[in-house]
Design a protein around this motif. Structure first.
Motif, PDB file in Angstrom:
ATOM      1  N   LYS A  12      35.557  48.362  36.239  1.00 11.33           N
ATOM      2  CA  LYS A  12      35.318  49.406  35.240  1.00 11.33           C
ATOM      3  C   LYS A  12      36.093  50.693  35.533  1.00 11.33           C
ATOM      4  CE  LYS A  12      30.598  47.792  34.381  1.00 11.33           C
ATOM      5  NZ  LYS A  12      29.163  48.146  34.503  1.00 11.33           N
ATOM      6  N   VAL A  13      36.628  50.828  36.746  1.00 11.28           N
ATOM      7  CA  VAL A  13      37.352  52.043  37.136  1.00 11.28           C
ATOM      8  C   VAL A  13      38.729  52.037  36.477  1.00 11.28           C
ATOM      9  CG1 VAL A  13      38.317  53.364  39.063  1.00 11.28           C
ATOM     10  CG2 VAL A  13      36.102  52.199  39.325  1.00 11.28           C
ATOM     11  N   ALA A  14      39.048  53.110  35.798  1.00 11.91           N
ATOM     12  CA  ALA A  14      40.335  53.222  35.097  1.00 11.91           C
ATOM     13  C   ALA A  14      41.488  53.109  36.087  1.00 11.91           C
ATOM     14  CB  ALA A  14      40.410  54.551  34.362  1.00 11.91           C
ATOM     15  N   GLY A  15      42.484  52.306  35.726  1.00  9.98           N
ATOM     16  CA  GLY A  15      43.685  52.156  36.541  1.00  9.98           C
ATOM     17  C   GLY A  15      43.668  50.963  37.470  1.00  9.98           C
ATOM     18  N   VAL A  16      42.510  50.335  37.657  1.00 15.16           N
ATOM     19  CA  VAL A  16      42.414  49.178  38.550  1.00 15.16           C
ATOM     20  C   VAL A  16      43.007  47.960  37.840  1.00 15.16           C
ATOM     21  CG1 VAL A  16      40.830  47.575  39.688  1.00 15.16           C
ATOM     22  CG2 VAL A  16      40.430  50.037  39.826  1.00 15.16           C
ATOM     23  N   ASP A  17      43.959  47.306  38.510  1.00 15.15           N
ATOM     24  CA  ASP A  17      44.625  46.137  37.944  1.00 15.15           C
ATOM     25  C   ASP A  17      44.216  44.838  38.627  1.00 15.15           C
ATOM     26  OD1 ASP A  17      46.175  47.622  36.074  1.00 15.15           O
ATOM     27  OD2 ASP A  17      47.552  48.158  37.693  1.00 15.15           O
ATOM     28  N   GLY A  18      43.845  44.912  39.903  1.00 13.54           N
ATOM     29  CA  GLY A  18      43.485  43.707  40.641  1.00 13.54           C
ATOM     30  C   GLY A  18      42.421  44.001  41.680  1.00 13.54           C
ATOM     31  N   ILE A  19      41.557  43.014  41.907  1.00 14.56           N
ATOM     32  CA  ILE A  19      40.459  43.183  42.864  1.00 14.56           C
ATOM     33  C   ILE A  19      40.351  41.912  43.690  1.00 14.56           C
ATOM     34  CG2 ILE A  19      37.977  43.542  43.125  1.00 14.56           C
ATOM     35  CD1 ILE A  19      38.109  44.721  40.195  1.00 14.56           C
ATOM     36  N   ASP A  20      40.344  42.077  45.003  1.00 11.01           N
ATOM     37  CA  ASP A  20      40.098  40.955  45.907  1.00 11.01           C
ATOM     38  C   ASP A  20      38.955  41.388  46.810  1.00 11.01           C
ATOM     39  OD1 ASP A  20      40.269  38.599  47.328  1.00 11.01           O
ATOM     40  OD2 ASP A  20      41.925  39.288  48.584  1.00 11.01           O
ATOM     41  N   VAL A  21      37.845  40.687  46.754  1.00 10.68           N
ATOM     42  CA  VAL A  21      36.673  41.068  47.539  1.00 10.68           C
ATOM     43  C   VAL A  21      36.142  39.844  48.268  1.00 10.68           C
ATOM     44  CG1 VAL A  21      35.122  40.797  45.553  1.00 10.68           C
ATOM     45  CG2 VAL A  21      34.430  42.234  47.465  1.00 10.68           C
ATOM     46  N   SER A  22      35.743  40.045  49.522  1.00  9.07           N
ATOM     47  CA  SER A  22      35.247  38.938  50.339  1.00  9.07           C
ATOM     48  C   SER A  22      33.979  39.360  51.073  1.00  9.07           C
ATOM     49  CB  SER A  22      36.306  38.523  51.360  1.00  9.07           C
ATOM     50  OG  SER A  22      35.760  37.611  52.291  1.00  9.07           O
ATOM     51  N   ALA A  23      32.885  38.647  50.792  1.00 14.57           N
ATOM     52  CA  ALA A  23      31.640  38.902  51.519  1.00 14.57           C
ATOM     53  C   ALA A  23      31.789  38.482  52.976  1.00 14.57           C
ATOM     54  CB  ALA A  23      30.488  38.158  50.858  1.00 14.57           C
ATOM     55  N   GLN A  24      32.594  37.460  53.209  1.00 11.33           N
ATOM     56  CA  GLN A  24      32.769  36.946  54.569  1.00 11.33           C
ATOM     57  C   GLN A  24      33.412  37.982  55.493  1.00 11.33           C
ATOM     58  OE1 GLN A  24      35.076  33.363  54.804  1.00 11.33           O
ATOM     59  NE2 GLN A  24      34.444  32.941  56.889  1.00 11.33           N
ATOM     60  N   THR A  25      34.443  38.663  55.000  1.00 10.68           N
ATOM     61  CA  THR A  25      35.125  39.661  55.826  1.00 10.68           C
ATOM     62  C   THR A  25      34.619  41.069  55.571  1.00 10.68           C
ATOM     63  OG1 THR A  25      36.886  40.016  54.198  1.00 10.68           O
ATOM     64  CG2 THR A  25      37.239  38.276  55.857  1.00 10.68           C
ATOM     65  N   GLY A  26      33.924  41.271  54.444  1.00 14.23           N
ATOM     66  CA  GLY A  26      33.462  42.609  54.083  1.00 14.23           C
ATOM     67  C   GLY A  26      34.577  43.494  53.569  1.00 14.23           C
ATOM     68  N   MET A  27      35.677  42.892  53.157  1.00 13.15           N
ATOM     69  CA  MET A  27      36.830  43.679  52.703  1.00 13.15           C
ATOM     70  C   MET A  27      36.957  43.660  51.184  1.00 13.15           C
ATOM     71  SD  MET A  27      38.136  45.075  55.339  1.00 13.15           S
ATOM     72  CE  MET A  27      39.586  45.750  54.561  1.00 13.15           C
ATOM     73  N   LEU A  28      37.376  44.800  50.656  1.00 11.08           N
ATOM     74  CA  LEU A  28      37.684  44.962  49.244  1.00 11.08           C
ATOM     75  C   LEU A  28      39.102  45.511  49.179  1.00 11.08           C
ATOM     76  CD1 LEU A  28      37.102  45.378  46.175  1.00 11.08           C
ATOM     77  CD2 LEU A  28      36.106  47.594  46.816  1.00 11.08           C
ATOM     78  N   VAL A  29      39.972  44.827  48.445  1.00  9.39           N
ATOM     79  CA  VAL A  29      41.348  45.288  48.248  1.00  9.39           C
ATOM     80  C   VAL A  29      41.533  45.522  46.760  1.00  9.39           C
ATOM     81  CG1 VAL A  29      43.799  44.783  48.543  1.00  9.39           C
ATOM     82  CG2 VAL A  29      42.140  43.951  50.240  1.00  9.39           C
ATOM     83  N   VAL A  30      41.904  46.758  46.422  1.00 16.06           N
ATOM     84  CA  VAL A  30      42.086  47.144  45.026  1.00 16.06           C
ATOM     85  C   VAL A  30      43.561  47.394  44.783  1.00 16.06           C
ATOM     86  CG1 VAL A  30      41.504  48.865  43.280  1.00 16.06           C
ATOM     87  CG2 VAL A  30      39.797  48.177  44.965  1.00 16.06           C
ATOM     88  N   SER A  31      44.112  46.747  43.754  1.00 17.22           N
ATOM     89  CA  SER A  31      45.510  46.933  43.372  1.00 17.22           C
ATOM     90  C   SER A  31      45.565  47.752  42.096  1.00 17.22           C
ATOM     91  CB  SER A  31      46.182  45.582  43.124  1.00 17.22           C
ATOM     92  OG  SER A  31      46.071  44.764  44.253  1.00 17.22           O
ATOM     93  N   SER A  32      46.560  48.633  42.022  1.00 21.55           N
ATOM     94  CA  SER A  32      46.720  49.459  40.827  1.00 21.55           C
ATOM     95  C   SER A  32      48.165  49.875  40.665  1.00 21.55           C
ATOM     96  CB  SER A  32      45.831  50.701  40.916  1.00 21.55           C
ATOM     97  OG  SER A  32      46.193  51.482  42.038  1.00 21.55           O
TER      98      SER A  32
END
Length: 69
Positions: free
Chosen positions: A26-46
């Motif tokens: 929902k955040v303006a400008g966000v083009d890609g989201i990679d999220v992993s519960a296993q690693t706890g990492m969120l990578v946001v592409s824009s």
């Protein structure tokens, strides 16, 4: 394209990942989201500049906590 990484605490499953993904999308400008519960990492592409605080607020809205990694 710019990528920003966050450490997310509290995620334990695929449903958690989906909740985070839906709110961050929902955040303006966000083009890609990679999220992993296993690693706890969120990578946001824009392609445009995205305020990291907006991402942190979106993760908070999903019920989790994020900090820049």
């Amino acid at each position: 394209m710019t990528t920003t990484q966050f450490q997310v605490t509290g995620m334990t499953c695929g449903h958690c990942e989906m909740s985070v993904r839906e709110e961050v999308a929902k955040v303006a400008g966000v083009d890609g989201i990679d999220v992993s519960a296993q690693t706890g990492m969120l990578v946001v592409s824009s392609t445009a500049s995205v305020d990291p605080n907006a991402i942190i607020a979106a993760v908070d809205e999903a019920g989790y906590q994020a900090v820049p990694a």
